[in-house]
Design a protein around this motif. Structure first.
Motif, short mmCIF file in Angstrom:
data_model
loop_
_atom_site.label_atom_id
_atom_site.label_comp_id
_atom_site.label_asym_id
_atom_site.label_seq_id
_atom_site.Cartn_x
_atom_site.Cartn_y
_atom_site.Cartn_z
N SER A 1 29.58 -12.16 -8.67
CA SER A 1 28.90 -11.26 -7.73
C SER A 1 29.65 -9.95 -7.56
O SER A 1 29.05 -8.88 -7.44
CB SER A 1 28.72 -11.93 -6.37
N GLY A 2 30.98 -10.02 -7.62
CA GLY A 2 31.79 -8.82 -7.44
C GLY A 2 31.75 -7.86 -8.62
O GLY A 2 32.07 -6.68 -8.46
N GLN A 3 31.37 -8.35 -9.81
CA GLN A 3 31.32 -7.46 -10.96
C GLN A 3 29.90 -6.99 -11.25
O GLN A 3 29.66 -6.30 -12.25
CB GLN A 3 31.91 -8.13 -12.20
N GLY A 4 28.96 -7.37 -10.40
CA GLY A 4 27.59 -6.87 -10.53
C GLY A 4 26.78 -7.53 -11.61
O GLY A 4 25.78 -6.97 -12.07
N THR A 5 27.16 -8.74 -12.03
CA THR A 5 26.41 -9.45 -13.06
C THR A 5 25.32 -10.31 -12.41
O THR A 5 25.64 -11.20 -11.61
CB THR A 5 27.32 -10.33 -13.91
N GLN A 6 24.08 -10.05 -12.75
CA GLN A 6 22.98 -10.89 -12.27
C GLN A 6 22.99 -12.19 -13.06
O GLN A 6 23.05 -12.18 -14.29
CB GLN A 6 21.64 -10.19 -12.45
N VAL A 7 22.94 -13.31 -12.36
CA VAL A 7 22.85 -14.62 -13.02
C VAL A 7 21.48 -15.20 -12.74
O VAL A 7 20.99 -15.17 -11.60
CB VAL A 7 23.96 -15.57 -12.51
N ILE A 8 20.85 -15.71 -13.78
CA ILE A 8 19.50 -16.26 -13.68
C ILE A 8 19.52 -17.70 -14.16
O ILE A 8 20.04 -18.00 -15.24
CB ILE A 8 18.50 -15.44 -14.52
N SER A 9 18.95 -18.59 -13.37
CA SER A 9 18.80 -20.00 -13.74
C SER A 9 17.33 -20.29 -13.99
O SER A 9 16.50 -20.21 -13.07
CB SER A 9 19.32 -20.91 -12.61
N VAL A 10 16.99 -20.61 -15.22
CA VAL A 10 15.61 -20.93 -15.58
C VAL A 10 15.40 -22.43 -15.37
O VAL A 10 16.01 -23.25 -16.06
CB VAL A 10 15.30 -20.54 -17.03
N ILE A 11 14.56 -22.78 -14.42
CA ILE A 11 14.23 -24.18 -14.15
C ILE A 11 12.85 -24.44 -14.75
O ILE A 11 11.82 -24.15 -14.13
CB ILE A 11 14.23 -24.47 -12.64
N ALA A 12 12.84 -24.97 -15.95
CA ALA A 12 11.58 -25.12 -16.70
C ALA A 12 11.17 -26.57 -16.81
O ALA A 12 12.01 -27.46 -16.94
CB ALA A 12 11.73 -24.52 -18.09
N GLY A 13 9.87 -26.80 -16.77
CA GLY A 13 9.32 -28.10 -17.11
C GLY A 13 9.17 -28.20 -18.62
O GLY A 13 9.72 -27.38 -19.37
#
Length: 257
Positions: A183-195
């Motif tokens: 969060s401090g380095q400005g990196t967006q993290v995305i978790s794909v929760i797929a069926g």
């Protein structure tokens, strides 16, 4: 209209959030990885490093997108190949950790231990290696985004996929940890929760019948890159689960400690 190397740029639906960015996608030669690669390029990303075991497997992508595709040799369980990728892709600002493995196993079978080890190495250890290799690159390039392909199996066990569910639950936990750590380095993290999505992997596991096309995953990731969301629930099954799970998960993630 079928997109080919002569007309794809003229038919792109440009997304201003993605224009001129550079991505890396693991397992980009088929299924979800290929769909993400195509979706990115059609939305305006200028270059995608396609991380695959056999570089010749992305020949069709090169035929369509030309120099916008840069293949890199990648072996999911070999840390050295991941570190080498990070050295090559120094200009990347979106990393998609998509490649993974699946093997049938239940907790009451003797083969569970071997299956679990195989899936932990392929779905969890590889994610940590990816994160440690590319975290500094993303920071250097302004933060960017890191996308992890998780699953409904991350939050709900499905027999006979207990080992897979356990590994995906662990990868989901790692993904949450990355969100906080970066969060401090400005990196967006995305978790794909797929069926279940229609891919070769889901076919081999007997889950492809009636499943949606993998382009839904690409669309969901592109939307999340634009709105800053952590979760992507790309398909109807995942979205139905998210009606109950989504608010709970969001509230839990925001708990301060």
């Amino acid at each position: 209209m079928e997109i080919n190397s002569k007309n794809y740029k003229d038919n792109m639906m440009i997304n201003n959030e993605l224009q001129n960015r550079t991505a890396l996608v693991t397992g980009a030669n088929r299924g979800i990885g290929k769909a993400i690669t195509e979706g990115f390029l059609n939305a305006g990303i200028k270059k995608v490093y396609t991380a695959v075991r056999d570089k010749s497997s992305v020949k069709n992508l090169i035929n369509t997108y030309g120099d916008n595709i840069v293949p890199i040799e990648f072996e999911l369980t070999q840390k050295e190949t991941i570190e080498e990728m990070a050295k090559i892709a120094q200009d990347v600002d979106i990393v998609v950790s998509n490649a993974g493995v699946i093997k049938l196993s239940t907790p009451v079978e003797g083969e569970m231990f071997d299956a679990l080890k195989y899936q932990m190495e392929g779905n969890v250890f590889s994610l940590v290696h990816m994160a440690q290799a590319f975290g500094p690159v993303l920071k250097k390039n302004g933060g960017g985004a890191f996308v992890q392909m998780n699953s409904l199996a991350s939050i709900k066990n499905f027999l006979p996929f207990t080992g897979y569910s356990a590994s995906k639950a662990a990868s989901y936990a790692i993904t949450q940890g990355l969100r906080e750590a970066w969060s401090g380095q400005g990196t967006q993290v995305i978790s794909v929760i797929a069926g279940p999505i229609k891919t070769d992997m889901s076919k081999s596991a007997g889950m492809a019948e009636g499943a949606p096309e993998p382009s839904l995953v690409a669309d969901g990731i592109i939307t999340a890159l634009g709105n800053g969301n952590f979760f992507v629930y790309p398909d109807k099954i995942a979205q139905s689960v998210a009606e109950t799970y989504g608010p709970f998960a969001k509230n839990v993630l925001e708990i301060e400690h």
